[in-house]
Write a protein that holds these residues in place. Structure first.
Motif, PDB file in Angstrom:
ATOM      1  N   ARG A 164      25.872  64.741 -52.218  1.00  0.00           N
ATOM      2  CA  ARG A 164      25.600  65.637 -53.342  1.00  0.00           C
ATOM      3  C   ARG A 164      24.110  65.796 -53.584  1.00  0.00           C
ATOM      4  N   THR A 165      23.710  67.035 -53.770  1.00  0.00           N
ATOM      5  CA  THR A 165      22.309  67.301 -54.076  1.00  0.00           C
ATOM      6  C   THR A 165      21.961  66.895 -55.501  1.00  0.00           C
ATOM      7  N   ASP A 166      22.961  66.799 -56.365  1.00  0.00           N
ATOM      8  CA  ASP A 166      22.725  66.363 -57.745  1.00  0.00           C
ATOM      9  C   ASP A 166      23.229  64.935 -57.942  1.00  0.00           C
ATOM     10  N   ALA A 167      23.072  64.103 -56.908  1.00  0.00           N
ATOM     11  CA  ALA A 167      23.621  62.747 -56.935  1.00  0.00           C
ATOM     12  C   ALA A 167      23.124  61.936 -58.128  1.00  0.00           C
ATOM     13  N   LEU A 168      21.851  62.094 -58.483  1.00  0.00           N
ATOM     14  CA  LEU A 168      21.296  61.303 -59.589  1.00  0.00           C
ATOM     15  C   LEU A 168      22.025  61.584 -60.899  1.00  0.00           C
ATOM     16  N   ALA A 169      22.584  62.774 -61.032  1.00  0.00           N
ATOM     17  CA  ALA A 169      23.288  63.122 -62.268  1.00  0.00           C
ATOM     18  C   ALA A 169      24.717  62.594 -62.281  1.00  0.00           C
ATOM     19  N   VAL A 170      25.348  62.506 -61.114  1.00  0.00           N
ATOM     20  CA  VAL A 170      26.776  62.177 -61.083  1.00  0.00           C
ATOM     21  C   VAL A 170      27.066  60.708 -60.785  1.00  0.00           C
ATOM     22  N   ILE A 171      26.052  59.928 -60.381  1.00  0.00           N
ATOM     23  CA  ILE A 171      26.313  58.515 -60.083  1.00  0.00           C
ATOM     24  C   ILE A 171      26.314  57.655 -61.337  1.00  0.00           C
ATOM     25  N   ALA A 172      26.063  58.268 -62.493  1.00  0.00           N
ATOM     26  CA  ALA A 172      25.986  57.491 -63.735  1.00  0.00           C
ATOM     27  C   ALA A 172      27.286  56.736 -64.006  1.00  0.00           C
ATOM     28  N   LEU A 173      28.428  57.380 -63.769  1.00  0.00           N
ATOM     29  CA  LEU A 173      29.713  56.738 -64.061  1.00  0.00           C
ATOM     30  C   LEU A 173      29.969  55.530 -63.163  1.00  0.00           C
ATOM     31  N   PRO A 174      29.889  55.660 -61.829  1.00  0.00           N
ATOM     32  CA  PRO A 174      30.116  54.459 -60.999  1.00  0.00           C
ATOM     33  C   PRO A 174      29.081  53.373 -61.239  1.00  0.00           C
ATOM     34  N   ILE A 175      27.828  53.740 -61.468  1.00  0.00           N
ATOM     35  CA  ILE A 175      26.798  52.731 -61.721  1.00  0.00           C
ATOM     36  C   ILE A 175      27.088  51.989 -63.022  1.00  0.00           C
ATOM     37  N   THR A 176      27.481  52.736 -64.053  1.00  0.00           N
ATOM     38  CA  THR A 176      27.807  52.102 -65.337  1.00  0.00           C
ATOM     39  C   THR A 176      28.958  51.121 -65.179  1.00  0.00           C
ATOM     40  N   GLY A 177      29.981  51.525 -64.426  1.00  0.00           N
ATOM     41  CA  GLY A 177      31.107  50.629 -64.195  1.00  0.00           C
ATOM     42  C   GLY A 177      30.697  49.373 -63.448  1.00  0.00           C
TER      43      GLY A 177
END
Length: 383
Positions: A350-363
């Motif tokens: 994903r080109t917007d990976a920094l925006a969408v990895i918040a959920l797995p990182i938080t978990g």
């Protein structure tokens, strides 16, 4: 305080250096799995049968939509859409709005280029699956038109439809053509498995220090449970990052040498690093909890190994998630390895990976923090 923390870190690095066989397992095991599974799964990822279920919502309910559904069901596994919302991460949702027949016929007559139906794909659906679904839709549209209009020239109908019939949507800015190949699945999957396997050496070291009285002597010098456990985090986090670099190198250069596809460069290197750090912290927190709870080396090895296998099986590590039954997709969200794998795939695709990895990182961070706090509480209560 800083001097004491540095001394504890040096001690952990020396302990690691005295266990070369344990370190070898942490690097050799995921490396072998990556090489073997990248080759073994090539046909699975290239197989057209790899597309899972497609959810269909038919708001048109006209003669043309019913014919289209019948022909599409012969090519894809269709399920009724549960709701009108956006699809889940690994789901594909097909929507036939009211007036489907009129828009489709207008496309055939070349009176408009407005799409006749909508195809919504979740972030976890790769480009190859979308191509397969689109191809099935195009053929089913041609066959439905042939049935209703009595025109047997399906090829001519498809040519007139062109590529305008389907409006393809995907949440975020994921590349619609991004393809999850066997190596793209295997490298992050077995890297995550290898990172969580620090539970074996870390927990056994902790048990050995407790049995030898090392922890008791350190506590007599004023080192509390928090410092005792936190001092182990940087040393094993270094091991996890070394695992990351080695597994990426294997995917980039070694897998192609044995006949597999080369690993594609990540869309976001920063996102990849953040996911790796979060995964490492989750794995180390879990290892510390096992090391504090277990009384013997055998208990630590058994408990850590069993939980790792459960996490891997549920999280799509051992078996790619698209091969699993639909009912198993929700189970993947109960596995921290599943969160880590999702984060790594986002970082690669994903080109917007920094925006969408918040959920797995938080978990992952929440899981690691809870494990670490529980380990501290249990250690503090022990004499």
């Amino acid at each position: 305080m800083m001097h004491r923390t540095l001394a504890l870190l040096v001690k952990e690095l020396k302990v690691l250096a005295r266990d070369p066989h344990g370190l070898l397992v942490l690097f050799a095991m995921p490396a072998v799995f990556i090489l073997v599974m990248s080759i073994a799964l090539q046909d699975v990822f290239n197989d057209e049968g790899s597309v899972g279920s497609v959810q269909l919502r038919d708001d048109a309910r006209d003669e043309l939509s019913l014919s289209f559904r019948e022909h599409l069901a012969g090519r894809l596994h269709l399920l009724p859409a549960e709701d009108a919302g956006t699809p889940g991460r690994d789901e594909i949702l097909l929507i036939l709005d009211d007036g489907f027949d009129q828009r489709l016929l207008a496309l055939v007559e070349e009176e408009t280029t407005a799409p006749a139906l909508r195809l919504l794909a979740g972030n976890g659906v790769d480009g190859r699956s979308l191509q397969i679904v689109n191809g099935a839709i195009q053929m089913a549209l041609g066959e439905a038109l042939s049935d209703v209009e009595g025109d047997g020239e399906i090829g001519a109908l498809l040519e007139r439809l062109g590529r305008h019939a389907v409006e393809q949507q995907r949440p975020g800015r994921a590349d619609p053509g991004a393809v999850v190949s066997s190596v793209q699945q295997s490298v992050p999957a077995w890297l995550v498995f290898g990172m969580f396997f620090v539970v074996i050496p870390l927990s056994t070291v902790l048990i050995g220090e407790r049995q030898q009285g090392t922890l008791s002597r350190l506590r007599l010098t004023g080192v509390g449970p928090m410092h005792l456990l936190l001092s182990k985090v940087p040393a094993y986090l270094i091991v996890n990052l070394l695992q990351l670099m080695l597994m990426l190198a294997i995917g980039f250069w070694l897998v192609p040498l044995v006949g597999g596809e080369a690993l594609s460069a990540p869309a976001s290197a920063l996102a990849l690093l953040l996911v790796a750090l979060s995964t490492g912290l989750a794995a180390i927190g879990f290892a510390l909890l096992v090391g504090v709870i277990a009384r013997t080396h055998m208990q630590a090895t058994t408990v850590g190994g069993v939980f790792n296998i459960i996490f891997a099986a549920a999280g799509g590590i051992m078996v790619p998630r698209f091969v699993m039954a639909d009912s198993m997709h929700a189970v993947a969200w109960l596995s921290p390895m599943g969160w880590a794998l999702d984060g790594f795939l986002d970082a690669f695709l994903r080109t917007d990976a920094l925006a969408v990895i918040a959920l797995p990182i938080t978990g992952l961070l929440a899981f690691g923090t809870v494990c670490l706090l529980l380990a501290m509480m249990i250690l503090a209560r022990r004499p």
